[in-house]
Scaffold this motif. Structure first.
Motif, PDB file in Angstrom:
ATOM      1  N   ARG A  38       0.815  -1.216   0.000  1.00  8.47           N
ATOM      2  CA  ARG A  38       0.000   0.000   0.000  1.00  8.47           C
ATOM      3  C   ARG A  38       0.859   1.281   0.000  1.00  8.47           C
ATOM      4  NH1 ARG A  38       0.204   2.142   5.102  1.00  8.47           N
ATOM      5  NH2 ARG A  38       0.489   0.685   6.833  1.00  8.47           N
ATOM      6  N   GLY A  39       2.163   1.128  -0.248  1.00  8.39           N
ATOM      7  CA  GLY A  39       3.041   2.310  -0.273  1.00  8.39           C
ATOM      8  C   GLY A  39       3.238   2.925   1.095  1.00  8.39           C
ATOM      9  N   GLY A  40       3.168   2.115   2.127  1.00  6.08           N
ATOM     10  CA  GLY A  40       3.229   2.642   3.485  1.00  6.08           C
ATOM     11  C   GLY A  40       4.496   2.323   4.252  1.00  6.08           C
ATOM     12  N   LEU A  41       5.602   2.107   3.544  1.00  6.40           N
ATOM     13  CA  LEU A  41       6.881   1.934   4.252  1.00  6.40           C
ATOM     14  C   LEU A  41       7.471   3.300   4.567  1.00  6.40           C
ATOM     15  CD1 LEU A  41       8.623  -0.975   2.295  1.00  6.40           C
ATOM     16  CD2 LEU A  41       7.683  -1.088   4.609  1.00  6.40           C
ATOM     17  N   SER A  42       8.340   3.352   5.545  1.00  3.28           N
ATOM     18  CA  SER A  42       8.973   4.626   5.921  1.00  3.28           C
ATOM     19  C   SER A  42       9.833   5.141   4.756  1.00  3.28           C
ATOM     20  CB  SER A  42       9.822   4.446   7.181  1.00  3.28           C
ATOM     21  OG  SER A  42      10.856   3.517   6.929  1.00  3.28           O
ATOM     22  N   ASN A  43      10.036   6.447   4.731  1.00  7.54           N
ATOM     23  CA  ASN A  43      10.716   7.087   3.602  1.00  7.54           C
ATOM     24  C   ASN A  43      12.118   6.577   3.336  1.00  7.54           C
ATOM     25  OD1 ASN A  43       8.847   8.758   2.430  1.00  7.54           O
ATOM     26  ND2 ASN A  43       9.116  10.340   4.002  1.00  7.54           N
ATOM     27  N   ASP A  44      12.870   6.317   4.392  1.00  9.23           N
ATOM     28  CA  ASP A  44      14.241   5.858   4.156  1.00  9.23           C
ATOM     29  C   ASP A  44      14.255   4.530   3.404  1.00  9.23           C
ATOM     30  OD1 ASP A  44      13.236   4.550   6.458  1.00  9.23           O
ATOM     31  OD2 ASP A  44      15.222   4.367   7.366  1.00  9.23           O
ATOM     32  N   LEU A  45      13.268   3.681   3.663  1.00  7.95           N
ATOM     33  CA  LEU A  45      13.202   2.402   2.951  1.00  7.95           C
ATOM     34  C   LEU A  45      12.771   2.604   1.504  1.00  7.95           C
ATOM     35  CD1 LEU A  45      11.789   0.018   5.681  1.00  7.95           C
ATOM     36  CD2 LEU A  45      14.143   0.653   5.115  1.00  7.95           C
ATOM     37  N   ILE A  46      11.798   3.473   1.289  1.00  9.65           N
ATOM     38  CA  ILE A  46      11.347   3.756  -0.079  1.00  9.65           C
ATOM     39  C   ILE A  46      12.505   4.291  -0.922  1.00  9.65           C
ATOM     40  CG2 ILE A  46       9.840   5.282  -1.440  1.00  9.65           C
ATOM     41  CD1 ILE A  46       7.728   4.950   0.774  1.00  9.65           C
ATOM     42  N   GLU A  47      13.304   5.169  -0.332  1.00 12.84           N
ATOM     43  CA  GLU A  47      14.471   5.717  -1.044  1.00 12.84           C
ATOM     44  C   GLU A  47      15.449   4.618  -1.444  1.00 12.84           C
ATOM     45  OE1 GLU A  47      15.264   8.809  -2.134  1.00 12.84           O
ATOM     46  OE2 GLU A  47      13.123   9.073  -1.673  1.00 12.84           O
ATOM     47  N   GLU A  48      15.745   3.735  -0.508  1.00 18.31           N
ATOM     48  CA  GLU A  48      16.693   2.660  -0.811  1.00 18.31           C
ATOM     49  C   GLU A  48      16.120   1.713  -1.853  1.00 18.31           C
ATOM     50  OE1 GLU A  48      19.223   4.565   0.872  1.00 18.31           O
ATOM     51  OE2 GLU A  48      19.999   2.576   0.384  1.00 18.31           O
ATOM     52  N   GLN A  49      14.849   1.403  -1.745  1.00 13.93           N
ATOM     53  CA  GLN A  49      14.237   0.498  -2.727  1.00 13.93           C
ATOM     54  C   GLN A  49      14.259   1.096  -4.130  1.00 13.93           C
ATOM     55  OE1 GLN A  49      10.431  -0.485  -0.933  1.00 13.93           O
ATOM     56  NE2 GLN A  49      11.344  -2.093   0.330  1.00 13.93           N
ATOM     57  N   LYS A  50      14.071   2.407  -4.234  1.00 14.08           N
ATOM     58  CA  LYS A  50      14.154   3.084  -5.542  1.00 14.08           C
ATOM     59  C   LYS A  50      15.525   2.867  -6.158  1.00 14.08           C
ATOM     60  CE  LYS A  50      11.282   7.149  -5.082  1.00 14.08           C
ATOM     61  NZ  LYS A  50      11.387   8.546  -4.627  1.00 14.08           N
ATOM     62  N   LYS A  51      16.563   3.052  -5.333  1.00  9.76           N
ATOM     63  CA  LYS A  51      17.930   2.869  -5.839  1.00  9.76           C
ATOM     64  C   LYS A  51      18.157   1.427  -6.293  1.00  9.76           C
ATOM     65  CE  LYS A  51      19.687   6.038  -2.276  1.00  9.76           C
ATOM     66  NZ  LYS A  51      20.563   6.068  -1.075  1.00  9.76           N
ATOM     67  N   VAL A  52      17.702   0.480  -5.484  1.00  7.88           N
ATOM     68  CA  VAL A  52      17.877  -0.938  -5.836  1.00  7.88           C
ATOM     69  C   VAL A  52      17.158  -1.239  -7.146  1.00  7.88           C
ATOM     70  CG1 VAL A  52      17.332  -3.311  -5.161  1.00  7.88           C
ATOM     71  CG2 VAL A  52      18.169  -1.692  -3.438  1.00  7.88           C
ATOM     72  N   LYS A  53      15.954  -0.727  -7.272  1.00  6.40           N
ATOM     73  CA  LYS A  53      15.146  -0.989  -8.459  1.00  6.40           C
ATOM     74  C   LYS A  53      15.851  -0.486  -9.716  1.00  6.40           C
ATOM     75  CE  LYS A  53      10.333  -1.238  -9.623  1.00  6.40           C
ATOM     76  NZ  LYS A  53       8.979  -1.111  -9.150  1.00  6.40           N
ATOM     77  N   GLU A  54      16.460   0.686  -9.626  1.00 10.95           N
ATOM     78  CA  GLU A  54      17.152   1.270 -10.785  1.00 10.95           C
ATOM     79  C   GLU A  54      18.452   0.552 -11.128  1.00 10.95           C
ATOM     80  OE1 GLU A  54      17.990   5.415 -10.741  1.00 10.95           O
ATOM     81  OE2 GLU A  54      15.970   5.962 -10.084  1.00 10.95           O
ATOM     82  N   ALA A  55      19.082  -0.033 -10.116  1.00  5.09           N
ATOM     83  CA  ALA A  55      20.452  -0.526 -10.294  1.00  5.09           C
ATOM     84  C   ALA A  55      20.530  -1.811 -11.106  1.00  5.09           C
ATOM     85  CB  ALA A  55      21.099  -0.743  -8.928  1.00  5.09           C
ATOM     86  N   ASP A  56      21.559  -1.873 -11.975  1.00  8.80           N
ATOM     87  CA  ASP A  56      21.899  -3.130 -12.648  1.00  8.80           C
ATOM     88  C   ASP A  56      22.860  -3.950 -11.801  1.00  8.80           C
ATOM     89  OD1 ASP A  56      20.613  -2.540 -15.290  1.00  8.80           O
ATOM     90  OD2 ASP A  56      22.012  -0.851 -15.200  1.00  8.80           O
ATOM     91  N   LEU A  57      23.612  -3.250 -10.983  1.00 11.02           N
ATOM     92  CA  LEU A  57      24.639  -3.898 -10.155  1.00 11.02           C
ATOM     93  C   LEU A  57      24.635  -3.291  -8.762  1.00 11.02           C
ATOM     94  CD1 LEU A  57      27.360  -5.477  -9.638  1.00 11.02           C
ATOM     95  CD2 LEU A  57      28.547  -3.538 -10.686  1.00 11.02           C
ATOM     96  N   LEU A  58      24.680  -4.156  -7.755  1.00 12.47           N
ATOM     97  CA  LEU A  58      24.806  -3.724  -6.360  1.00 12.47           C
ATOM     98  C   LEU A  58      26.200  -4.120  -5.883  1.00 12.47           C
ATOM     99  CD1 LEU A  58      21.465  -5.365  -5.060  1.00 12.47           C
ATOM    100  CD2 LEU A  58      21.741  -3.016  -5.894  1.00 12.47           C
ATOM    101  N   ILE A  59      26.960  -3.148  -5.421  1.00 12.25           N
ATOM    102  CA  ILE A  59      28.256  -3.451  -4.812  1.00 12.25           C
ATOM    103  C   ILE A  59      28.151  -3.185  -3.318  1.00 12.25           C
ATOM    104  CG2 ILE A  59      30.698  -2.790  -4.651  1.00 12.25           C
ATOM    105  CD1 ILE A  59      30.638  -2.066  -7.605  1.00 12.25           C
ATOM    106  N   PHE A  60      28.505  -4.175  -2.529  1.00  9.24           N
ATOM    107  CA  PHE A  60      28.517  -4.001  -1.077  1.00  9.24           C
ATOM    108  C   PHE A  60      29.972  -3.872  -0.634  1.00  9.24           C
ATOM    109  CE2 PHE A  60      24.625  -6.234  -2.137  1.00  9.24           C
ATOM    110  CZ  PHE A  60      23.691  -5.427  -1.509  1.00  9.24           C
ATOM    111  N   GLN A  61      30.300  -2.723  -0.072  1.00 12.73           N
ATOM    112  CA  GLN A  61      31.693  -2.438   0.320  1.00 12.73           C
ATOM    113  C   GLN A  61      31.767  -2.275   1.829  1.00 12.73           C
ATOM    114  OE1 GLN A  61      34.594  -2.001  -1.834  1.00 12.73           O
ATOM    115  NE2 GLN A  61      35.408  -2.352   0.221  1.00 12.73           N
ATOM    116  N   PHE A  62      32.527  -3.137   2.487  1.00 13.40           N
ATOM    117  CA  PHE A  62      32.538  -3.121   3.959  1.00 13.40           C
ATOM    118  C   PHE A  62      33.745  -3.868   4.514  1.00 13.40           C
ATOM    119  CE2 PHE A  62      31.242  -7.606   4.415  1.00 13.40           C
ATOM    120  CZ  PHE A  62      30.726  -7.853   3.157  1.00 13.40           C
ATOM    121  N   PRO A  63      34.075  -3.597   5.772  1.00  9.49           N
ATOM    122  CA  PRO A  63      35.056  -4.423   6.472  1.00  9.49           C
ATOM    123  C   PRO A  63      34.316  -5.628   7.065  1.00  9.49           C
ATOM    124  CG  PRO A  63      34.398  -2.596   7.871  1.00  9.49           C
ATOM    125  CD  PRO A  63      33.613  -2.466   6.609  1.00  9.49           C
TER     126      PRO A  63
END
Lengths: 228, 228
Positions: A76-101
Motif C-alpha cells: 500500500r506504499g506505506g513503508l517509511s521514507n528511508d526504505l522507499i528511497e533505498e528500494q528506488k535505488k535498488v530498483k534502478e540498479a543493474d549492479l549492487l556493490i557491497f563495500q565493507f570491512p
C-alpha cells in the motif's frame, strides 16, 4: 549507461574501504555508468527492524509481526521514507556493490540492517518467487570487503576455514534468494598488516577488475561453489 | 547457582520467540540459576559501531579505526556505558543463550550489533588469544531461533542448504573465536505455518531440553560438524 548502487559501510573516509569505494565511483563513472552511493554511517542508517518502518496503522496491532506488516505496508506504499528511497535505488540498479570491512565473519550490523529492512517481501521476493525466481532478477551483486585476518587463515585447512564458507549466508541466503546473480567477491586480506605500497596495489587491482567487470560471468551460487 | 544471560531480539512479547525466552527464564530460574536478560528491542540497543562507543579522546582522531579505538578504550575503561553493562553480564554468565528469529540466514541486525560492539578486542579476544584460547573460555553459548522456511528446505539437498552451513559464522566465527564452547542449536522451524498446538509443543520441547542442558556436551565446533 548502466546503473550501479554502492552500499558502503565504513565510518572513516580515509580507510581502505573508503578508498575502494571512491575508486569504484571513479572507474565506473569513467565508463559512463551512473553511480549511486548509500553511505550508511554518513546517513546514520537505522539498522533496527521496528514498527517505525510502517507508516500509519498496522494490520494487527495486538501482535506485531515485522515480516507481515512490512509486506502489507509495501503493497500500500506505506513503508517509511528511508526504505522507499533505498528500494528506488535498488530498483534502478543493474549492479549492487557491497563495500565493507568484515565484522565477525559477516557484514557490519548497519549493513545487515539494510538487508533486513530494505529487501522486504513484495519488493525483493514473494513466495514462491525466491531464488532463481526472486523479484530482483536481471541484477548483479558483488561483495567487496576487507578482512582482519590473513589469506592463510581463511583456507580449508586454516583456523577460520575457507573464506567461501562465510559467503554462503550473504551471497546465497540474501542475494540469490532475491533472484540476484552474484559476481565473484573481491577480498582485500588484512590491509592493516601490509605496507602502504601494497594497499595502493589493492586499489589498483580493484580498478583493474572494474574495467572488465561487465564481461564477467556470475558464479554458480550453489553449495558446490561454497563447500567443495 | 549458575548464571545465564539471554540475549533476546524480538519486537513482540507475544511472539513465539517471546514465549521461548519466557520459558527459558522460568525453567532456568526454577533450577536455581540466576538469569539475566538483554531484551535488545526494548532496550533500543544501538547496533551501529561508531565513535560514540568511545568516551573521551581518540588515539588517532585523524583516521578513525573502530577496532583499534575500542580496544584502547576497553583497556582504559573508556567504553560507553551500554557496552560496559553488557560486558559485565557476559563476564558473569556461565551460559549465553541467543534467542531470535532468523533474518536472512543470520541474526537480526540489532543482535549483530550486540556482537560487533560488545565483543571487543581485549575483552573477548586479544591476538593471539582467539578460538580455543579466546578470552571467554569456560562459558557456553546456545543459539535458539525460529525460521520462516520449513525443515525440508534447510537440508543438504534442499534449496536453502543444510541449516548447519549458516551456523558457521555465528557459532564458529563469533563464539568459538572468543573461546566459548557451543551447545547444539535449538531450532523451531516455520512456527508461523504450524498449528497453535504444535507451537505449544515447541515450547514444551524447549523447556524439556533445558532440564538436562547442563549435562550436554558442546559440539565439535570445526568444519566437519558444519560441512560434512
Amino acid at each position: 549507461g548502466r546503473k550501479v548502487l554502492i552500499v558502503y559501510a565504513h565510518q572513516e573516509p580515509k580507510s581502505l574501504n573508503g578508498s575502494l569505494k571512491r575508486v569504484a565511483v571513479e572507474e565506473l563513472s569513467k565508463q559512463g555508468c551512473s553511480v549511486m552511493v548509500s553511505d550508511l554511517y554518513a546517513m546514520q542508517f537505522e539498522p533496527r527492524a521496528t514498527r517505525n518502518d510502517i507508516v500509519g496503522c498496522l494490520q494487527n496491532s495486538e501482535e506485531f509481526n515485522y515480516g507481515v506488516e512490512t509486506w502489507e505496508a509495501y503493497k500500500r506504499g506505506g513503508l517509511s521514507n528511508d526504505l522507499i528511497e533505498e528500494q528506488k535505488k535498488v530498483k534502478e540498479a543493474d549492479l549492487l556493490i557491497f563495500q565493507f570491512p568484515l565484522y565477525w565473519f559477516s557484514m557490519p550490523a548497519i549493513m545487515k540492517g539494510w538487508m533486513d529492512r530494505v529487501l522486504v517481501q513484495g519488493f525483493a521476493h514473494e513466495f514462491p518467487n525466491c531464488y532463481d525466481s526472486g523479484l530482483l532478477q536481471n541484477k548483479l551483486a558483488l561483495f567487496s570487503f576487507t578482512t582482519g585476518g590473513s589469506k592463510e587463515i581463511y583456507t580449508k585447512g586454516g583456523i577460520s576455514g575457507d573464506i567461501r564458507y562465510l559467503l554462503w549466508p550473504m551471497q546465497h541466503g540474501i542475494m540469490h534468494f532475491c533472484g540476484v546473480r552474484v559476481l565473484a567477491p573481491h577480498i582485500c586480506f588484512a590491509p592493516e598488516y601490509v605496507s602502504e605500497e601494497e594497499r595502493k596495489e589493492m586499489l589498483i587491482a580493484w580498478a583493474q577488475r572494474l574495467k572488465t567487470l561487465w564481461k564477467e560471468e556470475p558464479i554458480n551460487c550453489s553449495p558446490e561453489w561454497y563447500f567443495e
